[in-house]
Design a protein around this motif. Sequence first.
Motif, PDB file in Angstrom:
ATOM      1  N   ARG A 402       0.790  -1.205  -0.101  1.00  0.00           N
ATOM      2  CA  ARG A 402       0.101  -0.064   0.141  1.00  0.00           C
ATOM      3  C   ARG A 402       0.845   1.341   0.025  1.00  0.00           C
ATOM      4  NH1 ARG A 402      -4.738  -2.110   4.111  1.00  0.00           N
ATOM      5  NH2 ARG A 402      -2.770  -1.776   5.608  1.00  0.00           N
ATOM      6  N   LEU A 403       0.571   2.103  -1.027  1.00  0.00           N
ATOM      7  CA  LEU A 403       1.320   3.405  -1.214  1.00  0.00           C
ATOM      8  C   LEU A 403       0.671   4.454  -0.254  1.00  0.00           C
ATOM      9  CD1 LEU A 403       1.992   3.390  -4.993  1.00  0.00           C
ATOM     10  CD2 LEU A 403       3.495   2.692  -3.226  1.00  0.00           C
ATOM     11  N   PRO A 404       1.406   5.301   0.361  1.00  0.00           N
ATOM     12  CA  PRO A 404       0.925   6.310   1.320  1.00  0.00           C
ATOM     13  C   PRO A 404      -0.249   7.066   0.640  1.00  0.00           C
ATOM     14  CG  PRO A 404       2.942   6.791   0.669  1.00  0.00           C
ATOM     15  CD  PRO A 404       2.700   5.619  -0.280  1.00  0.00           C
ATOM     16  N   GLU A 405      -0.314   7.382  -0.269  1.00  0.00           N
ATOM     17  CA  GLU A 405      -1.343   8.567  -0.609  1.00  0.00           C
ATOM     18  C   GLU A 405      -2.447   7.633  -1.801  1.00  0.00           C
ATOM     19  OE1 GLU A 405       2.001  11.455   0.445  1.00  0.00           O
ATOM     20  OE2 GLU A 405       1.534  10.524  -1.397  1.00  0.00           O
ATOM     21  N   SER A 406      -2.324   7.644  -2.823  1.00  0.00           N
ATOM     22  CA  SER A 406      -2.983   7.065  -3.890  1.00  0.00           C
ATOM     23  C   SER A 406      -2.257   6.031  -4.688  1.00  0.00           C
ATOM     24  CB  SER A 406      -3.664   8.191  -4.737  1.00  0.00           C
ATOM     25  OG  SER A 406      -4.478   7.342  -5.946  1.00  0.00           O
ATOM     26  N   TYR A 407      -2.811   4.817  -5.066  1.00  0.00           N
ATOM     27  CA  TYR A 407      -1.948   3.705  -6.021  1.00  0.00           C
ATOM     28  C   TYR A 407      -1.850   4.429  -7.563  1.00  0.00           C
ATOM     29  CZ  TYR A 407      -5.833   3.163  -9.154  1.00  0.00           C
ATOM     30  OH  TYR A 407      -7.097   2.979 -10.291  1.00  0.00           O
ATOM     31  N   GLN A 408      -2.568   5.441  -7.907  1.00  0.00           N
ATOM     32  CA  GLN A 408      -2.483   5.926  -9.168  1.00  0.00           C
ATOM     33  C   GLN A 408      -1.639   6.942  -9.567  1.00  0.00           C
ATOM     34  OE1 GLN A 408      -5.268   8.688 -11.510  1.00  0.00           O
ATOM     35  NE2 GLN A 408      -6.339   6.550 -11.673  1.00  0.00           N
ATOM     36  N   PRO A 409      -0.503   6.898 -10.431  1.00  0.00           N
ATOM     37  CA  PRO A 409       0.163   7.989 -10.720  1.00  0.00           C
ATOM     38  C   PRO A 409      -0.325   8.954 -11.663  1.00  0.00           C
ATOM     39  CG  PRO A 409       0.686   6.135 -11.901  1.00  0.00           C
ATOM     40  CD  PRO A 409      -0.363   5.474 -11.388  1.00  0.00           C
ATOM     41  N   ASN A 410       0.293   9.931 -11.855  1.00  0.00           N
ATOM     42  CA  ASN A 410      -0.283  10.818 -12.841  1.00  0.00           C
ATOM     43  C   ASN A 410       0.854  11.727 -13.224  1.00  0.00           C
ATOM     44  OD1 ASN A 410      -3.430  11.197 -12.990  1.00  0.00           O
ATOM     45  ND2 ASN A 410      -2.913  10.589 -10.884  1.00  0.00           N
ATOM     46  N   ASP A 411       0.915  12.177 -14.616  1.00  0.00           N
ATOM     47  CA  ASP A 411       1.953  12.631 -15.272  1.00  0.00           C
ATOM     48  C   ASP A 411       1.599  14.096 -15.396  1.00  0.00           C
ATOM     49  OD1 ASP A 411       3.778  13.860 -17.095  1.00  0.00           O
ATOM     50  OD2 ASP A 411       3.505  12.228 -18.473  1.00  0.00           O
ATOM     51  N   ALA A 595      -0.498  19.007  -3.787  1.00  0.00           N
ATOM     52  CA  ALA A 595      -1.052  17.711  -3.372  1.00  0.00           C
ATOM     53  C   ALA A 595      -0.345  16.662  -3.909  1.00  0.00           C
ATOM     54  CB  ALA A 595      -2.585  18.008  -3.384  1.00  0.00           C
ATOM     55  N   PRO A 596      -0.484  15.420  -3.631  1.00  0.00           N
ATOM     56  CA  PRO A 596       0.291  14.161  -3.819  1.00  0.00           C
ATOM     57  C   PRO A 596      -0.275  13.780  -5.226  1.00  0.00           C
ATOM     58  CG  PRO A 596      -0.177  14.022  -1.582  1.00  0.00           C
ATOM     59  CD  PRO A 596      -0.973  15.376  -1.940  1.00  0.00           C
ATOM     60  N   LEU A 597      -1.224  13.965  -5.696  1.00  0.00           N
ATOM     61  CA  LEU A 597      -1.984  13.545  -6.563  1.00  0.00           C
ATOM     62  C   LEU A 597      -1.227  13.584  -8.124  1.00  0.00           C
ATOM     63  CD1 LEU A 597      -4.260  11.393  -7.814  1.00  0.00           C
ATOM     64  CD2 LEU A 597      -5.798  13.403  -8.416  1.00  0.00           C
ATOM     65  N   PHE A 598      -1.027  14.656  -8.262  1.00  0.00           N
ATOM     66  CA  PHE A 598      -0.334  14.932  -9.576  1.00  0.00           C
ATOM     67  C   PHE A 598       1.172  15.097  -9.543  1.00  0.00           C
ATOM     68  CE2 PHE A 598      -4.312  16.176 -10.495  1.00  0.00           C
ATOM     69  CZ  PHE A 598      -4.910  15.396 -11.183  1.00  0.00           C
TER      70      PHE A 598
END
Length: 643
Positions: A402-411, A595-598
């Motif tokens: 389990r990654l700490p924020e989201s499993y989904q990477p974004n470019d 924020a971590p998402l992107f």
Amino acid sequence: MTSRSAHFEAARLAFEGGDYNGSLNHLQRLLAGENVDEPAAALLGRTLLQIGLKRDAAEFFEIAAGLDEAMAFRNHRDAALAYFEAKDSDKALLNAMKGLRLKGDAYDLVFIIVTLLRPSRDALVDQLKYKLAESDDIKHLDLALDLIDVDRHDPRSLALLRKVRRHRLHDPAIRNSVLTLASEFCDYEVFEEEEQRLPLKEWMSADLLAHETPHDNLRWCGDEASNLLARNSDTIVLGANKSTAARRSRPHKWKKKIRIGYLSGDLFPTHATMRLFSDVLRQHDKENFEITLFCHTPPRLISTPEIQAARATWGEIVDLNRLNDTECVKAVRNRGIDIMVDLKGHTANSRITLLNKGLAPVQVTWLGFPGSVAHVDLDYVIGDATVLPDSSKPFYHEKFCRLPESYQPNDPLTRALPPAAKRADLDLPEDAFVFASFNSPGKISRRTAALWARVLNETPGSVLWFMCHSAATEMNIRRYFDAAGISQDRLVTATAARYEEHIARLQAADVGLDTFPCNGHTTTSDKLWAGLPVLTVKGSNFASRVSESLLRAIGLPELVADSDDQYVALAVDLWRNRERVAGLREKLIANRFVAPLFDSERFCRHLESAYGMMADRARAGQAPDHFDVPAMPGRSAPFLARG
């Protein structure tokens, strides 16, 4: 009555009475020394057919066809059928073609033509196969189904399958195909029809689920135990993961650098996977990691210089397209891969079964399939605490990473960020509150449609803007909302657009609406990237928890409803409070580069920590186990100056 008429009448009566030899006797007397007419030739053909003389019968039908133009179709048809039974293909085809010219919906003649021309792959077969599907004869329908590569975007495929379904009520494979295409076309009447045949609670039976593909099952079923029972896939070989112990015990030479292999058939820049993942590949720490991409992407998708240039930034690429499984295994093992990561899982054109042959000491699934990749030799599934809570562990043979924020990477580098499109250019009303969903229509389940109808009924004047791939899908959705009391002018459809245009148009909406039980995945992160708030509901499996994961990673957990009722209430509240919507949009834009998402660089460091923890256990001879990757300190400043 003349002697000729008497013989014909006697022959007719004998035929109708089942005395075929008597009929033949009278017809022979009638035809002796005189020219034959159509009634006599046709009756002789029918008589010979009953006696079993098929070829002789066909010849007289053919003669009869030339004697009376008004009866030509019937006699060519009978001649074609008789020649076909007699295995005289040339004459059967000739008469069938002549008959079909006279009557275009003669399905038995279409059947003969298609059957005879199919081996030669004649172009006429493609022209006639859907004509054959118009028949109600199961023999014709079976041939049509065999010929038609069921197109999930062609409503004729669904019409054909529904016909076959009526003939084969107890065939679970046909039932599943009907429901799959009904999902694609949002044909909710089909689901109601199927519920009348079988109560919804019985749809979860193992026998029925076994005929579903794992991916299709996720679109309607949010139950993790049931998801595991969907096994209709070439990627599933029961018992194949028994190779695990042998793989882990195989001698392996570890080096200082951790050698990561990624396996995928989607390695081209415009695929959703690479819109998410490409910058992670560029961000990988080359001092400590060696990256190899094992590619089975169709060559036609990667042929341009621009695509090749983009791929060159991702790492070494090994083309597997011309290699069989044994050669693929050799190609991987020769490179000493430590951790093999499959990016497709149980999806179309996957080669994940290669992992059952033991490609690496550590084998991982990530990103391509939102659930357990059952019946494949895997050690870990990469997720996060939202999509993979502890309660899900019993439904996975993989251990949780389990990654700490989201499993989904974004470019954040190559993703377009254009100015907002104007509503006037999108056929959207200027002052209306616009709810939007650009998720695939196949994800617009009955539950989703019902929730959207509730939202629209409680927000007068609002409009729903949704993606549609076909006229049939649009018609079905409009019919559903019309029955729910929603006027047609409140529904606005959109079609596929270039990515930059898509991000621009998303900014014209007010709020995004998610789908259930299969959320938007890349479509949700696209909305958030564009600054469009998205409403979702807490889910019950990986696929239904994705949007929550993304919203938490961008700092908007307040848009995750605890229930369907709360989802509707939240949508209504936002409709009433445009100031709140404006605040959410401002927060999204402010968080985009903080924020971590992107934050692909931060994501990559967490992912590399995960790989290091996997490698440490394997080097120490320890079996895989669940673990959580610790989070790096949060950022206080933007990670990228853009937009």
